[in-house]
Structure formats: structure tokens, C-alpha cells
Design a protein around this motif. Structure first.
Motif, short mmCIF file in Angstrom:
data_model
loop_
_atom_site.label_atom_id
_atom_site.label_comp_id
_atom_site.label_asym_id
_atom_site.label_seq_id
_atom_site.Cartn_x
_atom_site.Cartn_y
_atom_site.Cartn_z
N ALA A 587 -17.72 39.63 -15.98
CA ALA A 587 -16.51 38.82 -16.05
C ALA A 587 -15.27 39.59 -15.61
O ALA A 587 -14.26 39.62 -16.28
CB ALA A 587 -16.32 38.30 -17.48
N PHE A 589 -12.57 39.34 -13.06
CA PHE A 589 -12.17 38.18 -12.25
C PHE A 589 -11.23 38.51 -11.10
O PHE A 589 -11.01 37.68 -10.24
CB PHE A 589 -11.58 37.09 -13.15
N TRP A 594 -15.08 36.39 -7.09
CA TRP A 594 -14.67 35.28 -7.93
C TRP A 594 -13.60 34.41 -7.28
O TRP A 594 -12.43 34.51 -7.57
CB TRP A 594 -14.19 35.80 -9.28
N GLU A 596 -11.82 30.80 -6.97
CA GLU A 596 -11.46 29.83 -8.00
C GLU A 596 -12.63 28.85 -8.23
O GLU A 596 -12.94 28.48 -9.36
CB GLU A 596 -10.19 29.09 -7.56
N VAL A 598 -15.95 29.36 -7.74
CA VAL A 598 -17.05 29.98 -8.49
C VAL A 598 -16.67 30.09 -9.96
O VAL A 598 -17.47 29.81 -10.86
CB VAL A 598 -17.39 31.36 -7.90
N LEU A 599 -15.42 30.50 -10.20
CA LEU A 599 -14.93 30.69 -11.56
C LEU A 599 -15.05 29.40 -12.38
O LEU A 599 -15.55 29.39 -13.50
CB LEU A 599 -13.46 31.15 -11.48
N ARG A 602 -18.76 28.51 -13.11
CA ARG A 602 -19.36 29.31 -14.16
C ARG A 602 -18.82 28.91 -15.53
O ARG A 602 -19.57 28.83 -16.51
CB ARG A 602 -19.13 30.82 -13.93
N LYS A 614 -12.79 33.87 -19.40
CA LYS A 614 -12.31 35.19 -19.00
C LYS A 614 -12.39 36.23 -20.13
O LYS A 614 -12.53 37.42 -19.87
CB LYS A 614 -10.85 35.12 -18.52
#
Ligand code: ZN
Length: 658
Positions: A587, A589, A594, A596, A598-599, A602, A614
Motif C-alpha cells: 500500500a 500509493f 498506483w 487512480e 487501480v487504487l 483495489r 491507504k
């Protein structure tokens, strides 16, 4: 010809004598044939009223640590003339005593220590005094019959002073010679094997006399057929020099007793000099000027045996140390310049900057030597004079002050995926600890990521074996070897379940995250094996290794395989002293992986908001690239000296890993 850079309009913007002194000093500093890396100094004598209302004459002389090219008013040290002139009448004064007198007689306490040539400037009865180590003067004064040549060029317009090391004794000799020989016709002074002075009542007069004097010397060299440098058909070795250079750098580091960088320079002029048949004779005589003692080793003379050079250097030290006025401590016996007919000019140094300065100085030295050879034969100072310079009291004092050197000084690290995120942070952490760093990345921005001598950015697709080899070659030619390797480059495709995972994506992830790292490890092994402080590798793994998640099969499998590769490498390379450890971040970021998109995917996968995702760890803390990079750098240091094949999480605590 030295260019007269004086411009009346620009000069008019400089109000006052000190401001004009700054202006013309910078003009001198802009010409590398006159002033190179801190060489040369200037002064002006100004009448001032002090705090208690007395009028005093003050010498403003270049302070130590300032370069003429960039000097400012604050770079000139104001010292009381009356005291300097009294000092000049003493019978003797040691260098350390002299420095103390200069320091205690300056009128601005915070000013730098004045030049060691301050007393010399004081005894010259002119308002402005300019001093350079102009190449052409050094050339002529380092030849057979140099003194007669100088006399024939300048007649009685310059006072000629035989060689004495800079310091009090030289100032005294100058005062004597000046009193005996100077007259209304005198516009300058030549110090044999050292440099030239010009004087004047105005900044312009003194500056333009310097240019005029230097150009007369250049004209003389041309008239004598000693100006043109010999050309050469020699060309650089195009092939693979990785092992040869790494091995040589290892030898130099062993001789020094600490890691050193080694840089290969192969400009035509470097090769032309390195292939000269008389290289041994002309390169082993010593430096061109007292400013620049550079220890040279030409390989033909000693074979490739750096240790033989070191032994010769120790013998040189022993032969002269007993005659020194005070006990002296030997400097490391490693050569700083190595000349090889095939490899060209090689410079060694503790930092990349030292290597670059060494090459700069030696390139001037090569020109000086070759012109002096044409003129009648290069005659450098005696070994005793060179020893006195190299083991100067003031240099020894600096040595004693010491100071701790950075953790990775003289070492080289390579980081993949270095243009952003964890990779970029690793470059910063390694640079901060004194390493020279090679950064590789697909992104061409890698090249200009940092503008400093100890960084080399190379755009490179690490899945292309030829590109990878070329990058290593380039890195080794720049810094001399490889000590640390940070395997960071990787790709993380968006979440995809096994049922939908196609072969091409799988192969692509494996190619980047696994195959490229295998190739890099294999190619780096012979270099890491030769690292002076033993090689170190850090693998940037992933939390997914101990705790995989659904939807990331290719990524998790590739990182797990890389982790296993790390463990096998630890077993295989332990005998070579190479340590290899892994970090498992989670994690992080602020990395290129990463996006936006993909973030969000997940976070949604875990049923969390991006913010919750996060800090989703035991310590409820966000893990940043810098946290990972600092740990990676420390894993290359002494804290992990006895650890290999370790896997350290850097994830804020993960309940599935714990
Ligand atoms: Zn000088």
C-alpha cells in the motif's frame, strides 16, 4: 589567444574599487586556460576609515574556498596592510603561523581565510594585482632553458622569480627580487614553474596587462612551432570494458584502502596522449603547477599492477618524509590518473566530482606537457618539490581536521524503475548517503532526473538484454563498477481473476517482474563480486509474496518467483560476500504502479474508501516511497552487514502477514 573580455559598459555597472575587483576577477575566472578549479588569485588595496576613525590601508585578497569565476565581494578577505608589511620583514614564519596572522588581522571576522599568497600580494606596490597559473606560462617555465625564454619574451617588463613553494618564503623572495629588479617599466612578474602576475593602478589596466602578457607567451609558442598538438589515429575501445574497468577500480580501491570511483575518458585528445611512445617519461615527472598535484600512473610502465604503483608511492614517501620539517602522515597511495593506450584517460576519486576535476586538470596538463616537449623538453619540478607541495603543512592540517565521510562514498548503486515512486526515492536515499547512482527507466525523463555529477540516468527497457548490457557498460565507464543493486522496476496490471487471465498479459508481467531481474542479476554478478566493500542487492518485493490476494495472480506469482530467486542467489553468492535481501512493501500509493484507476479498483475490492484503504494496516499509518527507500539504502549499509536472504515487511503491519 586569451580573449580580452573587458567591457566598459558592464564595468560601469560596478561601482567602487572592490566591485571592479570582483568584475575583472570573474573575467579571469571565465577562461580555463588562465584559471582552472580554484587556481589563481587577485587583490586590491583600498584605504578605509575604521570604527575608531583611523584611516587604514586594507588588502582585499581572494579568500580560500572561493573560485574566481563566481567570486563575490564577500569572497575577498580584508586584511590590514600595515601588519602584512611587518610580517613580510620577518626572517621566518611557518605556514600555520602565517594563516593565524592572516586570520587575526582581517577586519571582517566572518570573512574567509585569506589566500596563502596574501603577503605576496601585499608586498607588490600596486593597487590591483592579478595572478593566474596560465597554461602557456606553465608550459614555458617547465622546459629546459625556461628562464631564458621568459626573459626573451618579456625583456625587463617582468620580474622573474625562481621556484619556491607558495607561502611565506615565496613572499619574502618576491619582495627581495622586486626591490632589486623592478622599475617604472615593470608590468608583471613570472614565478618559474608556477604562474604569472600582472599589476595596475586600475582594475582594467591590471586585467588587460594579464591578457597581453599571456598572449605574448602564446605567440612565442606559436613562433617556436610548439603550439599545435599532435593528432592521432587512436580510437576508443568500442567493445565491452565492464570487467576490465571494474577490476582496475577494485585494484585502485584496494591501494587506497577505501572505495573509489573510476571514470574512463576517451576523447581523441585523451587517446592521442595515452598512445604516445614516450608516455612513461613525460607522464611520470609530476604536476604542471603547485596547485594541482595529480598522481599519474601510466600502465605500460607498471603493467596493470596498481599495487606496484602503490609500493613505488610508499617508497617515494619514505625517501622524502624524513627530511620534512614536521612529521607528516602519508596520504593513500592510490593513483588518481591512469593512462592506458586502449582505455584512454582514467581518473579515480572519492566522488564523481573529483573524477571530473581530475580529468579537467589533467587535460590541461597533457597539453602543457606536449607543448613543452615541442619547445625543448618538459622539465617538471623535482620529486622533493612535489613532495613538499603534496605534504604541505596546511594540507596536513586539513587532513587532521578530517570529518566523517558519507556512508557510501566512492560506491556505485544501480536502481531500476528509477524515474518515479519507490525507485526515484531510492536514488535520493542513495545519493544522500554519498553513493554515485545509475538510474534506469523506460521513461526518457530518467536522463535529466537529477543534474549532478554523481547521477547517471539511462533510458532502458530492462527486458531487452542488449539494452541492459549497454546500460551497464555506460554505467561502468562512468563510475568504474557496481556495488549495490536495487531491483525495483515492476508492473502491476489491474485486477484480473485467473479465469479471465490471458497468456500474453501473464508473460508480459513475468518478463518485467521476473525475467528482466534474472538477466540483471546474472549480468551484475561479476561486477558485484569485485565490489571493494562486497556487493549488495535489495529486491523490492511485495506484501503479495507472503499474503497474496485474489485478482492479482500474475503480479503475485512473479513477485513470489523473484523472492525465491533472491533466496537462491543468497545461497549461491554468499561465498562472494554478496548480500541479497528483500523488502515487502504494501500500500505505497505515491508510486507509478498506483494509478487512480487501480487504487479505486483495489479499494472497492476490499469494500473500503480510498482513504481507508491507504491506512489499512495495524499501525494505521501511511507507508510512503521514502520509507521504503530509506530502508532499502540502510539494507546496503553496515546495519545489515551480517544479514542475507532476509525478507523485511514495510507495510505498517499487516494482520495476514503477522
Ligand atoms: Zn599561485
Amino acid at each position: 589567444m586569451a580573449q580580452d573580455r573587458w567591457n566598459d559598459d558592464e564595468a560601469a555597472l560596478h561601482a567602487g574599487e572592490l566591485a571592479l575587483r570582483v568584475y575583472s576577477s570573474r573575467l579571469l575566472g571565465q577562461d580555463p586556460a588562465l584559471v582552472l578549479h580554484g587556481g589563481g588569485n587577485t587583490s586590491v588595496k583600498i584605504r578605509e576609515t575604521n570604527r575608531v576613525g583611523e584611516v587604514e590601508e586594507i588588502l582585499y585578497v581572494k579568500g580560500s574556498g572561493w573560485d574566481l569565476a563566481t567570486i563575490e565581494a564577500a569572497g575577498f578577505t580584508p586584511i590590514r596592510m600595515a601588519h602584512l608589511l611587518k610580517l613580510a620583514r620577518l626572517d621566518r614564519l611557518s605556514d600555520l603561523e602565517m594563516v593565524n596572522e592572516l586570520k587575526t588581522q582581517q577586519t571582517i571576522a566572518s570573512a574567509p581565510t585569506g589566500s596563502v599568497e596574501a603577503i605576496l600580494h601585499a608586498v607588490l606596490p600596486f593597487k590591483f594585482v592579478d595572478h593566474t597559473h596560465a597554461d602557456v606560462i606553465v608550459t614555458i617555465t617547465n622546459t629546459d632553458g625556461g628562464l631564458e625564454r621568459i626573459r626573451s619574451i618579456y625583456g625587463d617588463q617582468v620580474v622573474i622569480v625562481p621556484y619556491v613553494m607558495p607561502g611565506f618564503d615565496l613572499a619574502r623572495l618576491v619582495a627581495e627580487r622586486f626591490a632589486a629588479e623592478a622599475g617604472p617599466q615593470t608590468i608583471g612578474m613570472v614565478l618559474m614553474n608556477h604562474g604569472i602576475f600582472s599589476f595596475g593602478e586600475t582594475a582594467k589596466e591590471s586585467y588587460e596587462r594579464m591578457i597581453g602578457l599571456v598572449n605574448r607567451a602564446e605567440g612565442y609558442l606559436k613562433a617556436q612551432g610548439a603550439w599545435e598538438l599532435p593528432g592521432s589515429e587512436a580510437s576508443a575501445v568500442a567493445g565491452d570494458c565492464r570487467l576490465e574497468l571494474t577490476d582496475l577500480r577494485g585494484e585502485v580501491s584496494r591501494a587506497a584502502g577505501f572505495p573509489m570511483l573510476l571514470r574512463a575518458w576517451q576523447e581523441p585528445a585523451d587517446l592521442a596522449f595515452a598512445v604516445r611512445a614516450d608516455l612513461d617519461r613525460i607522464s611520470q615527472q609530476g604536476p604542471a603547477t603547485p596547485d594541482h598535484v595529480i598522481r599519474t600512473k601510466s600502465l605500460p610502465q607498471l603493467g596493470r599492477d596498481v599495487q606496484a604503483y602503490a609500493a613505488a608511492y610508499r617508497a617515494y614517501f619514505d625517501a622524502h618524509a624524513s627530511q620534512a620539517r614536521t612529521p607528516v602522515q602519508m596520504l593513500d597511495p592510490a593513483p588518481r590518473v591512469i593512462l592506458d593506450p586502449a582505455l584512454g584517460l582514467l581518473t579515480a576519486g572519492k566522488t564523481a566530482k573529483d573524477c571530473a576535476i581530475g580529468a579537467d586538470i589533467y587535460r590541461h596538463t597533457m597539453e602543457i606537457i606536449q607543448r613543452a616537449e615541442r619547445l625543448g623538453g618538459w622539465r617538471a619540478l623535482s620529486a622533493k618539490d612535489i613532495f613538499d607541495m603534496e605534504y604541505w603543512e596546511l594540507e596536513q592540517a586539513k587532513l587532521r581536521q578530517g570529518g566523517r565521510s558519507p556512508l557510501f562514498q566512492g560506491e556505485v548503486a544501480l536502481v531500476t524503475g528509477a524515474a518515479s515512486g519507490i525507485g526515484r526515492a531510492c536514488v535520493e536515499s542513495l545519493l544522500a548517503r554519498g553513493a554515485a547512482v545509475i538510474g534506469l527507466d523506460l521513461n526518457p525523463a530518467i536522463e535529466g532526473l537529477f543534474k549532478r555529477a554523481d547521477y547517471l540516468g539511462i533510458p532502458c527497457d530492462i527486458t531487452d538484454l542488449n539494452a541492459l548490457r549497454a546500460a551497464l557498460e555506460q554505467g561502468v565507464r562512468r563510475f568504474g563498477g557496481l556495488d549495490m543493486l536495487i531491483l525495483n522496476a515492476g508492473m502491476f496490471p489491474g485486477g484480473k481473476r485467473i479465469a479471465e487471465l490471458d497468456d500474453s498479459l501473464w508473460r508480459q508481467v513475468m518478463a518485467v517482474n521476473l525475467d528482466a531481474n534474472l538477466a540483471l542479476l546474472r549480468e551484475s554478478h561479476p561486477l558485484l563480486k569485485l565490489a571493494p566493500n562486497k556487493g549488495r542487492v535489495v529486491v523490492i518485493g511485495s506484501k503479495n509474496v507472503p499474503a497474496p490476494g485474489p485478482g492479482a495472480a500474475a503480479y503475485s506469482a512473479s513477485k513470489a518467483a523473484l523472492n525465491q530467486l533472491m533466496r537462491v542467489a543468497a545461497l549461491e553468492w554468499g561465498a562472494d560476500g554478496i548480500r541479497i535481501n528483500a523488502l515487502h512493501p504494501d500500500a505505497v500509493f505515491d508510486t507509478g504502479l498506483w494509478t487512480e484507476e487501480v487504487l479505486q479498483a483495489r479499494a472497492a475490492h476490499y469494500g473500503l474508501t480510498v482513504e481507508q484503504y491507504k491506512t489499512k494496516n495495524v499501525l494505521k499509518t501511511e507507508v510512503r516511497s521514502r520509507d521504503v527507500a530509506e530502508l532499502a539504502a540502510e539494507m546496503c549499509g553496515p546495519l545489515f552487514a551480517k544479514t542475507t536472504a532476509a525478507q523485511v515487511p514495510v507495510d505498517g503491519g499487516n494482520d495476514r502477514v503477522i
